[in-house]
Design an enzyme around this catalytic site. Structure first.
Site, mmCIF file in Angstrom:
data_model
loop_
_atom_site.group_PDB
_atom_site.id
_atom_site.type_symbol
_atom_site.label_atom_id
_atom_site.label_comp_id
_atom_site.label_asym_id
_atom_site.label_seq_id
_atom_site.Cartn_x
_atom_site.Cartn_y
_atom_site.Cartn_z
ATOM 1 N N CYS A 124 0.831 -1.212 0.000
ATOM 2 C CA CYS A 124 0.000 0.000 0.000
ATOM 3 C C CYS A 124 0.861 1.256 0.000
ATOM 4 O O CYS A 124 1.198 1.795 1.063
ATOM 5 C CB CYS A 124 -0.921 -0.001 1.218
ATOM 6 S SG CYS A 124 -2.040 -1.408 1.267
ATOM 7 N N ILE A 157 -4.698 -0.644 -5.330
ATOM 8 C CA ILE A 157 -3.884 -1.616 -4.599
ATOM 9 C C ILE A 157 -4.253 -3.038 -5.053
ATOM 10 O O ILE A 157 -5.385 -3.501 -4.840
ATOM 11 C CB ILE A 157 -4.083 -1.464 -3.071
ATOM 12 C CG1 ILE A 157 -3.812 -0.016 -2.621
ATOM 13 C CG2 ILE A 157 -3.235 -2.477 -2.310
ATOM 14 C CD1 ILE A 157 -2.404 0.494 -2.893
ATOM 15 N N THR A 270 -4.712 -15.187 -48.020
ATOM 16 C CA THR A 270 -5.227 -14.069 -48.820
ATOM 17 C C THR A 270 -4.400 -13.992 -50.094
ATOM 18 O O THR A 270 -3.220 -14.383 -50.097
ATOM 19 C CB THR A 270 -5.119 -12.696 -48.090
ATOM 20 O OG1 THR A 270 -3.759 -12.406 -47.871
ATOM 21 C CG2 THR A 270 -5.919 -12.646 -46.803
ATOM 22 N N ARG A 311 22.671 -3.195 -7.041
ATOM 23 C CA ARG A 311 21.446 -2.517 -6.596
ATOM 24 C C ARG A 311 20.343 -2.675 -7.643
ATOM 25 O O ARG A 311 19.185 -2.860 -7.313
ATOM 26 C CB ARG A 311 21.779 -1.041 -6.349
ATOM 27 C CG ARG A 311 20.633 -0.265 -5.772
ATOM 28 C CD ARG A 311 21.113 1.082 -5.248
ATOM 29 N NE ARG A 311 20.387 2.146 -5.911
ATOM 30 C CZ ARG A 311 20.328 3.389 -5.471
ATOM 31 N NH1 ARG A 311 20.963 3.754 -4.396
ATOM 32 N NH2 ARG A 311 19.629 4.288 -6.132
ATOM 33 N N PHE A 338 -4.080 -10.248 -37.205
ATOM 34 C CA PHE A 338 -5.381 -10.923 -37.235
ATOM 35 C C PHE A 338 -6.430 -10.095 -38.003
ATOM 36 O O PHE A 338 -7.505 -10.605 -38.315
ATOM 37 C CB PHE A 338 -5.908 -11.144 -35.807
ATOM 38 C CG PHE A 338 -5.446 -12.420 -35.153
ATOM 39 C CD1 PHE A 338 -4.137 -12.573 -34.727
ATOM 40 C CD2 PHE A 338 -6.336 -13.468 -34.924
ATOM 41 C CE1 PHE A 338 -3.714 -13.738 -34.096
ATOM 42 C CE2 PHE A 338 -5.936 -14.645 -34.296
ATOM 43 C CZ PHE A 338 -4.610 -14.777 -33.881
ATOM 44 N N GLY A 339 -6.138 -8.811 -38.234
ATOM 45 C CA GLY A 339 -7.107 -7.949 -38.917
ATOM 46 C C GLY A 339 -8.375 -7.790 -38.082
ATOM 47 O O GLY A 339 -8.320 -7.731 -36.851
ATOM 48 N N GLU A 363 3.618 -0.424 -10.881
ATOM 49 C CA GLU A 363 4.992 -0.501 -10.342
ATOM 50 C C GLU A 363 5.860 0.654 -10.874
ATOM 51 O O GLU A 363 7.067 0.489 -11.102
ATOM 52 C CB GLU A 363 5.620 -1.868 -10.629
ATOM 53 C CG GLU A 363 4.827 -2.973 -9.965
ATOM 54 C CD GLU A 363 5.651 -3.937 -9.159
ATOM 55 O OE1 GLU A 363 6.844 -3.669 -8.907
ATOM 56 O OE2 GLU A 363 5.092 -4.963 -8.750
HETATM 57 N N1 CAA Z 1 17.075 2.795 -3.495
HETATM 58 C C1 CAA Z 1 17.443 3.379 -2.317
HETATM 59 N N2 CAA Z 1 17.223 4.685 -2.051
HETATM 60 C C2 CAA Z 1 16.620 5.429 -3.001
HETATM 61 C C3 CAA Z 1 16.212 4.898 -4.242
HETATM 62 C C4 CAA Z 1 16.476 3.515 -4.483
HETATM 63 N N3 CAA Z 1 16.137 2.926 -5.617
HETATM 64 N N4 CAA Z 1 15.636 5.860 -4.974
HETATM 65 C C5 CAA Z 1 15.680 6.978 -4.229
HETATM 66 N N5 CAA Z 1 16.265 6.708 -3.040
HETATM 67 C C6 CAA Z 1 16.570 7.648 -1.959
HETATM 68 C C7 CAA Z 1 17.443 8.786 -2.513
HETATM 69 O O1 CAA Z 1 18.811 8.439 -2.498
HETATM 70 C C8 CAA Z 1 17.116 9.908 -1.562
HETATM 71 O O2 CAA Z 1 17.848 9.743 -0.378
HETATM 72 P P1 CAA Z 1 18.536 11.007 0.356
HETATM 73 O O3 CAA Z 1 17.382 11.950 0.637
HETATM 74 O O4 CAA Z 1 19.134 10.426 1.579
HETATM 75 O O5 CAA Z 1 19.495 11.598 -0.609
HETATM 76 C C9 CAA Z 1 15.651 9.674 -1.236
HETATM 77 O O6 CAA Z 1 15.388 8.292 -1.518
HETATM 78 C C10 CAA Z 1 14.724 10.526 -2.063
HETATM 79 O O7 CAA Z 1 14.958 10.220 -3.420
HETATM 80 P P2 CAA Z 1 14.577 11.213 -4.597
HETATM 81 O O8 CAA Z 1 15.071 12.585 -4.270
HETATM 82 O O9 CAA Z 1 15.044 10.600 -5.861
HETATM 83 O O10 CAA Z 1 12.971 11.224 -4.503
HETATM 84 P P3 CAA Z 1 11.883 11.841 -5.468
HETATM 85 O O11 CAA Z 1 10.806 12.403 -4.649
HETATM 86 O O12 CAA Z 1 12.549 12.719 -6.485
HETATM 87 O O13 CAA Z 1 11.207 10.550 -6.185
HETATM 88 C C11 CAA Z 1 10.905 8.682 -7.670
HETATM 89 C C12 CAA Z 1 11.842 9.576 -6.777
HETATM 90 C C13 CAA Z 1 11.888 7.675 -8.224
HETATM 91 C C14 CAA Z 1 10.261 9.434 -8.799
HETATM 92 C C15 CAA Z 1 9.825 8.006 -6.781
HETATM 93 O O14 CAA Z 1 8.867 8.942 -6.345
HETATM 94 C C16 CAA Z 1 9.114 6.859 -7.491
HETATM 95 O O15 CAA Z 1 9.699 5.788 -7.694
HETATM 96 N N6 CAA Z 1 7.834 7.022 -7.867
HETATM 97 C C17 CAA Z 1 7.029 5.951 -8.454
HETATM 98 C C18 CAA Z 1 6.327 5.164 -7.373
HETATM 99 C C19 CAA Z 1 5.849 3.819 -7.872
HETATM 100 O O16 CAA Z 1 6.571 3.095 -8.533
HETATM 101 N N7 CAA Z 1 4.629 3.450 -7.509
HETATM 102 C C20 CAA Z 1 4.063 2.173 -7.851
HETATM 103 C C21 CAA Z 1 3.563 1.474 -6.617
HETATM 104 S S1 CAA Z 1 3.382 -0.255 -6.729
HETATM 105 C C22 CAA Z 1 2.014 -0.516 -7.646
HETATM 106 O O17 CAA Z 1 2.021 -0.223 -8.801
HETATM 107 C C23 CAA Z 1 0.791 -1.081 -7.003
HETATM 108 C C24 CAA Z 1 0.516 -2.497 -7.213
HETATM 109 O O18 CAA Z 1 -0.180 -3.076 -6.405
HETATM 110 C C25 CAA Z 1 1.034 -3.250 -8.398
#
Ligand code: CAA
Length: 382
Positions: A124, A157, A270, A311, A338-339, A363
């Site tokens: 969530c 969710i 065809t 990572r 398949f048209g 995601e």
């Molecule tokens: N691993 C570890 N730390 C990370 C990271 C990662 N991959 N990405 C960012 N961080 C850390 C950064 O290093 C930073 O740390 P510090 O403040 O200590 O420097 C902190 O997190 C903040 O990072 P950002 O400044 O990059 O944050 P942001 O606000 O600019 O946002 C974003 C970054 C990547 C756009 C993020 O908001 C994002 O991923 N958004 C998409 C969310 C998403 O994928 N939602 C889907 C949910 S799941 C779903 O779909 C539901 C389901 O049921 C299937």
């Protein structure tokens, strides 16, 4: 040396998934899609044969598989039905925060009973006010004695209407943005939790999707995952793990579309010959085959990188983004092959297009994947 051949263990896992997908899932895919039925009996069988909780270590009753093996399984399942696959693998997404951030005692307490029997969990994070901007979430966690009180609403969710456990991201102070976000485990039966109705969706209609409301929900400190303010990092690291299997899911849909299109092209006549002998269709099939293979290889590369201890932020976003774009394109070209028949619900290809579409959105929308890819890439040039 890089080696793309599978080990005997990997082959038998893939065969198990293929047998399950084609024997248990495929025969019900069209009906569940048509009626938007959540086939719980199939999900229970997936749990029984070890195709659920793939990322949970065996000591807790999960399958304890690496990401590469998970991807082999997910592609096979998605070949039969993208929607069912989403519901089957949603536990991996929901339980990953526990694997990444919980103490060994918490892991034992939550994971072992959860995996011993069939249960669903939901991740969530997303909220109505800003899904892509996860740092701006508004669900509040207020300190209360030795615990917290949660208030807020989550949306879109997966499995929420059917889940018994939620991993929830809430903020201690919205002013702190990402630094205020904290992760919790909340059982469905906790007072103040309401799971909303199953949403009516374009695709993935065999999976359930809904809202979860938290109204004055008391959560003991013992049910917090990680430290206060660590939740955003846990959520991002979770998605680094789980976006790669979405690449595999999209690849499975794309492979199904290619196989259907090629099979149809060999039969449909065809201008006096099978359309597979027309150059226009051959070019389509050739391009579709390239997209499918590239999607699979990028997915495998991401899984390999993460399994080797990397990572994987860059690789998982590339795999998810490329494979989902490829799946939509390949499904579209399958319909074109398949048209008019491809546009009809009587034929299976239009479902693939509807199912492929979600893989570009959930995601992390592909616009977010491109943001992540560009940020990671530019870091290497700075
Ligand atoms: N691993 C570890 N730390 C990370 C990271 C990662 N991959 N990405 C960012 N961080 C850390 C950064 O290093 C930073 O740390 P510090 O403040 O200590 O420097 C902190 O997190 C903040 O990072 P950002 O400044 O990059 O944050 P942001 O606000 O600019 O946002 C974003 C970054 C990547 C756009 C993020 O908001 C994002 O991923 N958004 C998409 C969310 C998403 O994928 N939602 C889907 C949910 S799941 C779903 O779909 C539901 C389901 O049921 C299937």
């Amino acid at each position: 040396m890089v080696d793309f051949s599978l080990t005997p263990d990997q082959e038998s896992l893939r065969d198990l998934a293929r047998k399950f997908a084609r024997g248990e899932m495929a025969p019900h895919a069209a009906e569940c899609d048509k009626t938007s039925r959540f086939p719980e009996e199939i999900y229970r069988k997936a749990h029984e044969v070890g195709l659920m909780n793939l990322n949970v270590p065996t000591e807790f009753g999960g399958s304890g598989l690496g990401l590469f093996e998970q991807c082999l399984i997910v592609e096979e399942l998605a070949y039969a039905c993208g929607g069912m696959t989403t519901s089957i693998i949603a536990n991996c997404l929901a339980l990953e925060p526990i694997l990444l951030g919980a103490t060994p005692e918490q892991q034992r307490r939550w994971l072992a009973p959860f995996c011993a029997e069939y249960h669903l969990a939901s991740f969530c994070l997303t909220e109505p006010s800003g899904g892509s901007d996860a740092g701006a979430l508004r669900t509040r966690a207020r300190k209360d004695g030795d615990g917290y009180v949660l208030d807020g609403e989550k949306c879109f969710i997966t499995n929420a209407p059917n889940a018994s456990l939620y991993t929830v991201f809430a903020t201690l102070d919205p002013e702190l943005r990402t630094k205020g976000i904290t992760a919790f485990v909340v059982p469905r039966e906790a007072k103040g939790v309401t799971a909303g109705k199953d949403e009516e969706k374009m695709g993935h209609r065999a999976s359930s999707t809904g809202t979860v409301r938290f109204e004055g929900v008391r959560v003991p400190a013992a049910d917090r995952i990680g430290a206060e303010g660590e939740g955003f990092s846990i959520a991002m690291r979770t998605l680094d793990q789980t976006r790669t299997p979405i690449g595999a899911l999209a690849t499975g849909i794309a492979q199904a579309a290619l196989d259907l299109a090629a099979g149809y092209a060999l039969k449909r006549v065809t201008f006096g010959k099978p359309i597979a002998e027309h150059e226009a269709i051959q070019i389509k099939l050739a391009n579709m085959a390239q997209a499918v293979r590239a999607a699979r290889l990028l997915t495998w590369n991401s899984a390999w990188t993460i399994d080797a201890g990397g990572r994987g932020t860059l690789e998982s976003s590339i795999a998810k983004c490329f494979a989902s774009d490829a799946a939509l394109h390949v499904a579209d070209e399958a319909i074109q092959t398949f048209g008019g028949y491809g546009y009809m619900k009587e034929y299976p290809v239009e479902k693939l297009l509807r199912d492929a579409k979600l893989t570009q959105i959930y995601e992390g929308a592909n616009e977010i994947q491109r943001t992540v890819i560009a940020r990671e890439l530019l870091r290497g040039y700075a």
